[in-house]
Design an enzyme around this catalytic site. Sequence first.
Site, PDB file in Angstrom:
ATOM      1  N   PHE A  30      -7.859  -1.772   0.924  1.00 31.29           N
ATOM      2  CA  PHE A  30      -7.345  -2.148  -0.046  1.00 31.29           C
ATOM      3  C   PHE A  30      -7.476  -3.280  -0.490  1.00 31.29           C
ATOM      4  O   PHE A  30      -6.842  -4.365  -1.686  1.00 31.29           O
ATOM      5  CB  PHE A  30      -5.680  -2.002   0.247  1.00 31.29           C
ATOM      6  CG  PHE A  30      -5.349  -0.625   0.730  1.00 31.29           C
ATOM      7  CD1 PHE A  30      -6.896   0.940  -0.067  1.00 31.29           C
ATOM      8  CD2 PHE A  30      -5.160  -0.630   2.169  1.00 31.29           C
ATOM      9  CE1 PHE A  30      -6.490   1.283   0.645  1.00 31.29           C
ATOM     10  CE2 PHE A  30      -4.922   1.213   2.400  1.00 31.29           C
ATOM     11  CZ  PHE A  30      -5.600   2.036   1.242  1.00 31.29           C
ATOM     12  N   SER A  61       3.446  -1.196  -6.590  1.00 30.90           N
ATOM     13  CA  SER A  61       2.566  -0.714  -5.034  1.00 30.90           C
ATOM     14  C   SER A  61       2.195   0.193  -4.207  1.00 30.90           C
ATOM     15  O   SER A  61       0.948  -0.135  -4.339  1.00 30.90           O
ATOM     16  CB  SER A  61       3.611  -0.767  -4.872  1.00 30.90           C
ATOM     17  OG  SER A  61       3.779  -0.537  -2.938  1.00 30.90           O
ATOM     18  N   TRP A  72      -0.898  -0.549  -6.255  1.00 27.66           N
ATOM     19  CA  TRP A  72      -1.647  -1.865  -5.439  1.00 27.66           C
ATOM     20  C   TRP A  72      -2.993  -1.388  -4.171  1.00 27.66           C
ATOM     21  O   TRP A  72      -3.949  -2.194  -3.813  1.00 27.66           O
ATOM     22  CB  TRP A  72      -1.060  -2.634  -4.099  1.00 27.66           C
ATOM     23  CG  TRP A  72      -1.080  -3.948  -4.094  1.00 27.66           C
ATOM     24  CD1 TRP A  72      -1.340  -5.109  -4.037  1.00 27.66           C
ATOM     25  CD2 TRP A  72      -1.168  -4.151  -2.328  1.00 27.66           C
ATOM     26  NE1 TRP A  72      -2.354  -6.333  -3.506  1.00 27.66           N
ATOM     27  CE2 TRP A  72      -1.546  -4.992  -2.186  1.00 27.66           C
ATOM     28  CE3 TRP A  72      -1.291  -2.899  -1.513  1.00 27.66           C
ATOM     29  CZ2 TRP A  72      -2.922  -5.359  -0.992  1.00 27.66           C
ATOM     30  CZ3 TRP A  72      -2.117  -3.461  -0.293  1.00 27.66           C
ATOM     31  CH2 TRP A  72      -2.579  -5.137   0.268  1.00 27.66           C
ATOM     32  N   HIS A  73      -3.297  -0.312  -3.421  1.00 27.91           N
ATOM     33  CA  HIS A  73      -2.856  -0.431  -2.838  1.00 27.91           C
ATOM     34  C   HIS A  73      -4.601   0.761  -3.041  1.00 27.91           C
ATOM     35  O   HIS A  73      -5.183   0.816  -1.707  1.00 27.91           O
ATOM     36  CB  HIS A  73      -2.422   1.094  -1.813  1.00 27.91           C
ATOM     37  CG  HIS A  73      -1.386   0.660  -1.133  1.00 27.91           C
ATOM     38  ND1 HIS A  73      -0.078   0.648  -0.953  1.00 27.91           N
ATOM     39  CD2 HIS A  73      -1.442   0.205   0.029  1.00 27.91           C
ATOM     40  CE1 HIS A  73       0.711  -0.138  -0.475  1.00 27.91           C
ATOM     41  NE2 HIS A  73       0.142  -0.250   0.960  1.00 27.91           N
ATOM     42  N   GLY A  74      -4.269   1.214  -4.168  1.00 29.31           N
ATOM     43  CA  GLY A  74      -5.648   1.369  -4.341  1.00 29.31           C
ATOM     44  C   GLY A  74      -5.988   2.544  -5.915  1.00 29.31           C
ATOM     45  O   GLY A  74      -5.150   2.898  -6.330  1.00 29.31           O
TER      46      GLY A  74
END
Length: 482
Positions: free
Chosen positions: A482, A322, A325-327
């Site tokens: 993102f 997770s 996934w954001h960066g």
Amino acid sequence: MLFNSIEFSIFLPIVFILYWFVTKRNLSLQNSLIVIASYIFYGWWDWRFLSLIIFSTLIDYTIGLQLKREENQLKRKILLWTSIIVNLGFLGVFKYYNFFLDSFYDVIPGLQVVLGFNTLDIILPVGISFYTFQTLSYTIDVYKRKLEPTKDFIAFSAFVSFFPQLVAGPIERATNLLPQFYKKRTFNYNKAVDGMRQILWGLFKKIVIADNCAEFANQIFNNSSDMNGSSLALGALFFTFQIYGDFSGYSDIAIGTSRLFGFNLMQNFAFPYFSRDIAEFWRRWHISLSTWFRDYLYIPLGGSRGGTLMKVRNTFIIFIVSGFWHGANWTFIVWGALNAIFFLPLLLTKKNRNNLEIVAQNKYIPTLKELFLMLGTFGLTVFAWIFFRAENIGHAFNYISKILSKSFFETPKFFGMRNALITIILIGIFVIIEWLGREQKFAIENIGFKLNKPLRHITYYAIIIAIFWFAGKEQQFIYFQF
């Protein structure tokens, strides 16, 4: 195209008029209009990246039909993995290629000479993480036979590119959104008014709260070496409300806009800063992503069914993925790992499902225990957000070490203290309104039912005036990156 831009304020009424007054008698025309409007909306930023959405749409539409016809399990798995590899391949190249290459070169400096690979000078397509996961949900659900594949290419294209939630969610499941494109939609005045109300509150969150907080969060984080501990603590608080106002504001606008066109999107935020533990926070923060990872990663890995080691492994996997996934930055991975550490004690003691109901339900004031738990959870969240916002791991640790130094007890000092004080007051008012509306889907949802017409209109005009009067300097939505 930004929701808080002049262009969108012109674009939306035009699409609305065409949708309800020109194409209203023909479902196929309505869906076609949505596709065209969505491509214009996305292409306004950079038309070249429309090819990615179109290609992803074609791939998953075709694979969906093939999965329906194919009975051989091996071939079905090949089709599924084709979709996964293609979709995640695009995401990997545009978002993670440079990160992995730089990380390898940092670990083994001589590797660059041997391999000869260079980083790519490419722009990250806006919203690629969102629509990639949305199309993947379709293929996976068709593979699991939870969803019948569609033969309607226009409806499927509209599902993939639906402009209100295209670039920053909510990440809709095909099982929820796609069937809505098959049904005849009639204009519902009450639903439209409710949508406008949610759009208004979303704009307040974004323009008044997030954009004002961003000004001070950026100043403090970007000049943290020159700031004392109390200033840095305020900077962390400003970012905490910036990211919430920005992202939940976007979700409110997206959901409200969808309601104008007769669609229902899932709730993406449920007042997460009033959570009493981290498990509750993650049930209330970015719900569409949290539930996506739960259903398509955590449960297939075994979820909480195995022994202690499996539970620990799965928890760290879900939170680290997770974060990633954001960066493409180690700060996001550490942020995810921190949340896993916060979450694990609850999971291992089987207390992760303790706080399922709304805090202080049907009450104006929480108990002292609830207040203590909320403040503790909020503190952990603020601490984790420092890693999320920091430029790198070193920056985060230096930032935290200064907060923990004796300079924390000094008077905050940074440019624009008067405006910062006004922003803090606005945050206080915002928190009170959110608290009073925490039992609704968004804070001012019940204004139309609880207040008489004059008071209702006074409230709306007050929010509109506040948006214009206290508007911060325009900032791009955080989650666009993102």
